[in-house]
Design a protein around this motif. Sequence first.
Motif, PDB file in Angstrom:
ATOM      1  N   ASN A 163       5.327  51.669  25.067  1.00  0.00           N
ATOM      2  CA  ASN A 163       5.027  52.913  24.315  1.00  0.00           C
ATOM      3  C   ASN A 163       5.479  52.843  22.956  1.00  0.00           C
ATOM      4  O   ASN A 163       6.074  53.682  22.181  1.00  0.00           O
ATOM      5  CB  ASN A 163       6.064  54.115  25.188  1.00  0.00           C
ATOM      6  CG  ASN A 163       7.582  53.670  24.971  1.00  0.00           C
ATOM      7  OD1 ASN A 163       7.855  52.501  24.960  1.00  0.00           O
ATOM      8  ND2 ASN A 163       8.106  54.591  25.125  1.00  0.00           N
ATOM      9  N   SER A 164       5.265  51.609  22.444  1.00  0.00           N
ATOM     10  CA  SER A 164       5.853  51.371  21.041  1.00  0.00           C
ATOM     11  C   SER A 164       5.119  51.996  20.014  1.00  0.00           C
ATOM     12  O   SER A 164       5.768  52.100  18.796  1.00  0.00           O
ATOM     13  CB  SER A 164       5.617  50.121  20.748  1.00  0.00           C
ATOM     14  OG  SER A 164       4.167  49.717  20.955  1.00  0.00           O
ATOM     15  N   ASP A 165       4.143  52.848  20.545  1.00  0.00           N
ATOM     16  CA  ASP A 165       3.199  53.459  19.131  1.00  0.00           C
ATOM     17  C   ASP A 165       3.797  54.977  19.281  1.00  0.00           C
ATOM     18  O   ASP A 165       3.348  55.741  18.404  1.00  0.00           O
ATOM     19  CB  ASP A 165       1.824  53.633  19.302  1.00  0.00           C
ATOM     20  CG  ASP A 165       1.328  54.098  20.882  1.00  0.00           C
ATOM     21  OD1 ASP A 165       2.387  54.241  21.797  1.00  0.00           O
ATOM     22  OD2 ASP A 165       0.210  54.762  21.093  1.00  0.00           O
ATOM     23  N   SER A 166       4.941  55.264  20.183  1.00  0.00           N
ATOM     24  CA  SER A 166       5.339  56.577  20.251  1.00  0.00           C
ATOM     25  C   SER A 166       6.880  56.675  19.618  1.00  0.00           C
ATOM     26  O   SER A 166       7.279  55.547  19.588  1.00  0.00           O
ATOM     27  CB  SER A 166       5.226  57.230  21.465  1.00  0.00           C
ATOM     28  OG  SER A 166       5.906  56.392  22.806  1.00  0.00           O
ATOM     29  N   TYR A 193      11.701  52.359  12.153  1.00  0.00           N
ATOM     30  CA  TYR A 193      10.412  52.759  12.837  1.00  0.00           C
ATOM     31  C   TYR A 193       9.756  51.367  13.318  1.00  0.00           C
ATOM     32  O   TYR A 193      10.140  50.197  12.691  1.00  0.00           O
ATOM     33  CB  TYR A 193       9.762  53.700  11.813  1.00  0.00           C
ATOM     34  CG  TYR A 193       9.130  53.181  10.567  1.00  0.00           C
ATOM     35  CD1 TYR A 193       7.628  52.329  10.748  1.00  0.00           C
ATOM     36  CD2 TYR A 193      10.024  52.639   9.513  1.00  0.00           C
ATOM     37  CE1 TYR A 193       7.538  51.922   9.413  1.00  0.00           C
ATOM     38  CE2 TYR A 193       9.215  51.983   8.432  1.00  0.00           C
ATOM     39  CZ  TYR A 193       8.157  51.577   8.482  1.00  0.00           C
ATOM     40  OH  TYR A 193       7.731  50.887   7.411  1.00  0.00           O
ATOM     41  N   ASP A 194       8.853  51.439  13.956  1.00  0.00           N
ATOM     42  CA  ASP A 194       8.004  50.300  14.178  1.00  0.00           C
ATOM     43  C   ASP A 194       6.864  50.156  13.096  1.00  0.00           C
ATOM     44  O   ASP A 194       5.919  50.802  13.138  1.00  0.00           O
ATOM     45  CB  ASP A 194       7.124  50.481  15.559  1.00  0.00           C
ATOM     46  CG  ASP A 194       6.521  49.200  16.132  1.00  0.00           C
ATOM     47  OD1 ASP A 194       5.640  48.619  15.321  1.00  0.00           O
ATOM     48  OD2 ASP A 194       6.417  49.176  17.363  1.00  0.00           O
ATOM     49  N   ARG A 200       3.945  54.538   9.022  1.00  0.00           N
ATOM     50  CA  ARG A 200       5.229  54.564   8.178  1.00  0.00           C
ATOM     51  C   ARG A 200       5.731  55.906   7.408  1.00  0.00           C
ATOM     52  O   ARG A 200       4.819  56.770   6.791  1.00  0.00           O
ATOM     53  CB  ARG A 200       4.891  53.809   6.763  1.00  0.00           C
ATOM     54  CG  ARG A 200       6.043  53.726   5.794  1.00  0.00           C
ATOM     55  CD  ARG A 200       5.578  52.669   4.546  1.00  0.00           C
ATOM     56  NE  ARG A 200       6.343  52.588   3.482  1.00  0.00           N
ATOM     57  CZ  ARG A 200       7.347  51.544   3.628  1.00  0.00           C
ATOM     58  NH1 ARG A 200       7.345  50.771   4.417  1.00  0.00           N
ATOM     59  NH2 ARG A 200       8.450  51.519   2.549  1.00  0.00           N
ATOM     60  N   PRO A 201       6.924  56.297   7.764  1.00  0.00           N
ATOM     61  CA  PRO A 201       7.495  57.717   6.960  1.00  0.00           C
ATOM     62  C   PRO A 201       7.780  57.329   5.584  1.00  0.00           C
ATOM     63  O   PRO A 201       7.968  56.391   5.253  1.00  0.00           O
ATOM     64  CB  PRO A 201       8.814  57.713   7.686  1.00  0.00           C
ATOM     65  CG  PRO A 201       9.316  56.226   8.188  1.00  0.00           C
ATOM     66  CD  PRO A 201       7.971  55.377   8.303  1.00  0.00           C
ATOM     67  N   ASP A 202       7.788  58.461   5.156  1.00  0.00           N
ATOM     68  CA  ASP A 202       8.128  58.663   3.526  1.00  0.00           C
ATOM     69  C   ASP A 202       9.739  58.477   3.191  1.00  0.00           C
ATOM     70  O   ASP A 202      10.590  58.813   4.026  1.00  0.00           O
ATOM     71  CB  ASP A 202       7.876  59.831   3.050  1.00  0.00           C
ATOM     72  CG  ASP A 202       6.479  60.190   3.167  1.00  0.00           C
ATOM     73  OD1 ASP A 202       5.490  59.093   3.098  1.00  0.00           O
ATOM     74  OD2 ASP A 202       5.898  61.546   3.328  1.00  0.00           O
ATOM     75  N   SER A 266      12.309  56.307  14.988  1.00  0.00           N
ATOM     76  CA  SER A 266      11.389  56.314  16.080  1.00  0.00           C
ATOM     77  C   SER A 266      11.231  55.009  16.850  1.00  0.00           C
ATOM     78  O   SER A 266      10.700  54.834  17.720  1.00  0.00           O
ATOM     79  CB  SER A 266      10.007  56.716  15.556  1.00  0.00           C
ATOM     80  OG  SER A 266       9.564  55.954  14.407  1.00  0.00           O
ATOM     81  N   GLY A 267      11.651  53.978  16.031  1.00  0.00           N
ATOM     82  CA  GLY A 267      11.659  52.519  16.728  1.00  0.00           C
ATOM     83  C   GLY A 267      12.435  51.980  15.677  1.00  0.00           C
ATOM     84  O   GLY A 267      13.009  52.150  14.837  1.00  0.00           O
TER      85      GLY A 267
END
Length: 334
Positions: A163-166, A193-194, A200-202, A266-267
Amino acid sequence: MKYLSKPLLLALCLMISFPAQSQINLLKKARQKTEKKTEKEVDKKLDEGLNQLFGGKKKSTEGSDGATMQPATMSTGSESPESTNAVTATDAASPTGVLNWAKYDFVPGDKVIFEDNLVEEENGEFPSRWDLKQGVAEIAELDGEKVIMLRGGQPTIIPYLDNSDSDYLPDVFTIEFDVFMGGTGGWTEMWLYDSKNQKRPDGLQYQLEISPSELSIYGSESKYPGDDMERNRWIHIAVAYTNGKFKAYMDDTRLINIPRQDVNPSGITLYSYHASDDYPMYFKNIRIAEGGIKYYERVMQDGKIIANGIRFEIGKASIKPESMGIINEVVEMM
């Protein structure tokens, strides 16, 4: 009409019974007695006034019979009570300089999300529990112990999960790993995050930068206490996240303590910009777990404690510094 003093009255009575010459002698003696008594009264009044002026510290050294007397003192060694009290007051007012700082309170989560101890890995192969975004990463042995070696091409790895994309990080989690800081003069980073499978978060507040003696994340940075730490050594990194509260630790000291971080981890991603064939970066003992609740709350909820973070040096009975957060909390709770 003034009253006659007792010596004069006595002298007049005696003068009636004695001849003239004897009367003169008696008058002289009566006057001398009167003068001495007056001097004593004046001295007494002066002593009383001085006692009031100097706060009672000046004490009369003459007794009622005119003999010299020593002031009464307590048996306190070579110091008088006054000097002892002065020292105590000074000590109480002066700062001691003793710091009481709970510098390590990390408690690892108890529900494992991802863990890699590299036990079954083969030297020279890519680590099987990881995925690669870029660069070169391989299994190697350092001082006889298996490690993940990042060496060149700005190596970037992420945990290999279904579930690496979540968002696989809960609201309360902990992350731990050991990193060997070589002589690169640079740093390594852990992103929250992964970077391969997640958007990619801001902002930069998702990047924890790690140097041999300092941790920093956007808006907060701190150095390990004391002199600069030497390179070419293993460093234990720990992160505790609890509903926006972010703490990061190096070895036995908390360096980052952010009460409210406006991010949603998130990762994770491990990234080494300066890693190269000449100066590789090494990682081991990576662990991500849900939880990190203090043991008092846990024992009240479950009626028991399972401590996962007490670790020992390899082949020794010495407890590693990162274990002290758990041990101190259990001792305090008991």
